[in-house]
Design a protein around this motif. Structure first.
Motif, mmCIF file in Angstrom:
data_model
loop_
_atom_site.group_PDB
_atom_site.id
_atom_site.type_symbol
_atom_site.label_atom_id
_atom_site.label_comp_id
_atom_site.label_asym_id
_atom_site.label_seq_id
_atom_site.Cartn_x
_atom_site.Cartn_y
_atom_site.Cartn_z
ATOM 1 N N ALA A 134 0.846 -1.204 0.000
ATOM 2 C CA ALA A 134 0.000 0.000 0.000
ATOM 3 C C ALA A 134 0.878 1.249 0.000
ATOM 4 O O ALA A 134 0.649 2.181 -0.779
ATOM 5 C CB ALA A 134 -0.927 -0.002 1.205
ATOM 6 N N GLN A 135 1.900 1.263 0.853
ATOM 7 C CA GLN A 135 2.792 2.421 0.954
ATOM 8 C C GLN A 135 3.621 2.625 -0.304
ATOM 9 O O GLN A 135 3.764 3.740 -0.787
ATOM 10 C CB GLN A 135 3.733 2.274 2.152
ATOM 11 C CG GLN A 135 3.055 2.378 3.488
ATOM 12 C CD GLN A 135 3.983 1.985 4.632
ATOM 13 O OE1 GLN A 135 5.173 1.787 4.456
ATOM 14 N NE2 GLN A 135 3.402 1.855 5.813
ATOM 15 N N GLU A 136 4.181 1.557 -0.828
ATOM 16 C CA GLU A 136 5.113 1.682 -1.934
ATOM 17 C C GLU A 136 4.454 1.775 -3.307
ATOM 18 O O GLU A 136 4.998 2.407 -4.203
ATOM 19 C CB GLU A 136 6.113 0.520 -1.924
ATOM 20 C CG GLU A 136 7.044 0.587 -0.730
ATOM 21 C CD GLU A 136 8.166 -0.422 -0.782
ATOM 22 O OE1 GLU A 136 8.251 -1.216 -1.751
ATOM 23 O OE2 GLU A 136 8.976 -0.424 0.151
ATOM 24 N N PHE A 137 3.305 1.119 -3.467
ATOM 25 C CA PHE A 137 2.704 1.042 -4.796
ATOM 26 C C PHE A 137 1.248 1.468 -4.850
ATOM 27 O O PHE A 137 0.639 1.434 -5.917
ATOM 28 C CB PHE A 137 2.853 -0.381 -5.360
ATOM 29 C CG PHE A 137 4.295 -0.805 -5.466
ATOM 30 C CD1 PHE A 137 5.100 -0.339 -6.494
ATOM 31 C CD2 PHE A 137 4.849 -1.647 -4.508
ATOM 32 C CE1 PHE A 137 6.423 -0.712 -6.582
ATOM 33 C CE2 PHE A 137 6.180 -2.027 -4.591
ATOM 34 C CZ PHE A 137 6.975 -1.557 -5.629
ATOM 35 N N GLY A 138 0.668 1.805 -3.701
ATOM 36 C CA GLY A 138 -0.722 2.245 -3.673
ATOM 37 C C GLY A 138 -1.742 1.141 -3.849
ATOM 38 O O GLY A 138 -2.891 1.409 -4.187
ATOM 39 N N TRP A 139 -1.318 -0.106 -3.608
ATOM 40 C CA TRP A 139 -2.243 -1.222 -3.763
ATOM 41 C C TRP A 139 -3.258 -1.182 -2.634
ATOM 42 O O TRP A 139 -2.905 -1.037 -1.467
ATOM 43 C CB TRP A 139 -1.509 -2.544 -3.795
ATOM 44 C CG TRP A 139 -0.573 -2.665 -4.983
ATOM 45 C CD1 TRP A 139 -0.364 -1.736 -5.969
ATOM 46 C CD2 TRP A 139 0.269 -3.761 -5.295
ATOM 47 N NE1 TRP A 139 0.556 -2.192 -6.883
ATOM 48 C CE2 TRP A 139 0.968 -3.437 -6.489
ATOM 49 C CE3 TRP A 139 0.516 -4.971 -4.687
ATOM 50 C CZ2 TRP A 139 1.884 -4.295 -7.076
ATOM 51 C CZ3 TRP A 139 1.434 -5.831 -5.278
ATOM 52 C CH2 TRP A 139 2.107 -5.500 -6.464
ATOM 53 N N GLY A 140 -4.511 -1.335 -2.969
ATOM 54 C CA GLY A 140 -5.602 -1.211 -2.013
ATOM 55 C C GLY A 140 -5.734 -2.400 -1.072
ATOM 56 O O GLY A 140 -4.977 -3.374 -1.147
ATOM 57 N N PRO A 141 -6.716 -2.315 -0.181
ATOM 58 C CA PRO A 141 -6.916 -3.368 0.829
ATOM 59 C C PRO A 141 -7.235 -4.735 0.241
ATOM 60 O O PRO A 141 -7.042 -5.752 0.910
ATOM 61 C CB PRO A 141 -8.064 -2.848 1.681
ATOM 62 C CG PRO A 141 -8.714 -1.770 0.885
ATOM 63 C CD PRO A 141 -7.680 -1.234 -0.055
ATOM 64 N N ASN A 142 -7.684 -4.788 -0.996
ATOM 65 C CA ASN A 142 -7.944 -6.097 -1.612
ATOM 66 C C ASN A 142 -6.662 -6.894 -1.819
ATOM 67 O O ASN A 142 -6.697 -8.121 -1.886
ATOM 68 C CB ASN A 142 -8.692 -5.942 -2.933
ATOM 69 C CG ASN A 142 -10.133 -5.562 -2.721
ATOM 70 O OD1 ASN A 142 -10.682 -5.753 -1.635
ATOM 71 N ND2 ASN A 142 -10.748 -5.003 -3.745
#
Length: 165
Positions: free
Chosen positions: A13-21
């Motif tokens: 999430a921090q490094e690539f913005g990947w969401g909670p899914n």
């Protein structure tokens, strides 16, 4: 195993913005592993700091559910504070040694083109990029998926279950 899910969720999430899914996807991999763990063919390796006991990273060697001679490299991540010290390479080496020791003919992994550090490590140990997917949305981000493969041969080294730095 909860630390692995937590690290993956927060790190990506921090490094690539990947969401909670993405964290949910990781949790499903972990749940499947825990529910179907084959002690003779699967292993999870974790790394922690000797000084602080801080969890620094993980990697898993899992059996492929459809191809008996094939292992899967999964759940690979290294905390940013521990990068550049060779920890990622040690985790990969432990995973590959275990796979060879268990008699797997090859090991495959799925990753994404944006994970440049991991991709460099995979190349360094001989993985070959065999499939590049179409760019599409994963976890709120447009990504290009990749499948990498390594034919395993040679003598296996010793395998430990925990690594420390």
């Amino acid at each position: 195993m909860g630390m692995i899910v937590s690290q993956h969720g927060s790190l990506y999430a921090q490094e690539f913005g990947w969401g909670p899914n993405f964290e949910a996807s990781t949790a499903r991999i972990v749940a499947d592993f825990l529910e179907n763990f084959d002690t003779s063919l699967e292993r999870v390796f974790v790394a922690e700091s000797i000084k602080t006991g801080t969890f620094l990273g993980s990697i898993a060697c899992l059996k492929h559910r459809e191809q008996a001679d094939t292992a899967l490299l999964r759940l690979f991540a290294v905390d940013p504070s521990a990068r550049g010290m060779g920890l990622g390479a040690k985790l990969i080496d432990a995973c590959l040694s275990f796979a060879r020791e268990r008699g797997y003919a090859k090991i495959i992994l799925w990753t994404f083109s944006v994970l440049e550090g991991a991709r460099r490590l995979y190349k360094r140990v001989g993985f070959q990029l065999v499939i590049t997917g179409e760019e599409k949305e994963y976890w709120g981000t447009r990504l290009v998926s990749e499948c990498w493969e390594l034919t395993l041969s040679g003598v296996a080294g010793e395998t430990g279950q925990a690594l420390s730095t």
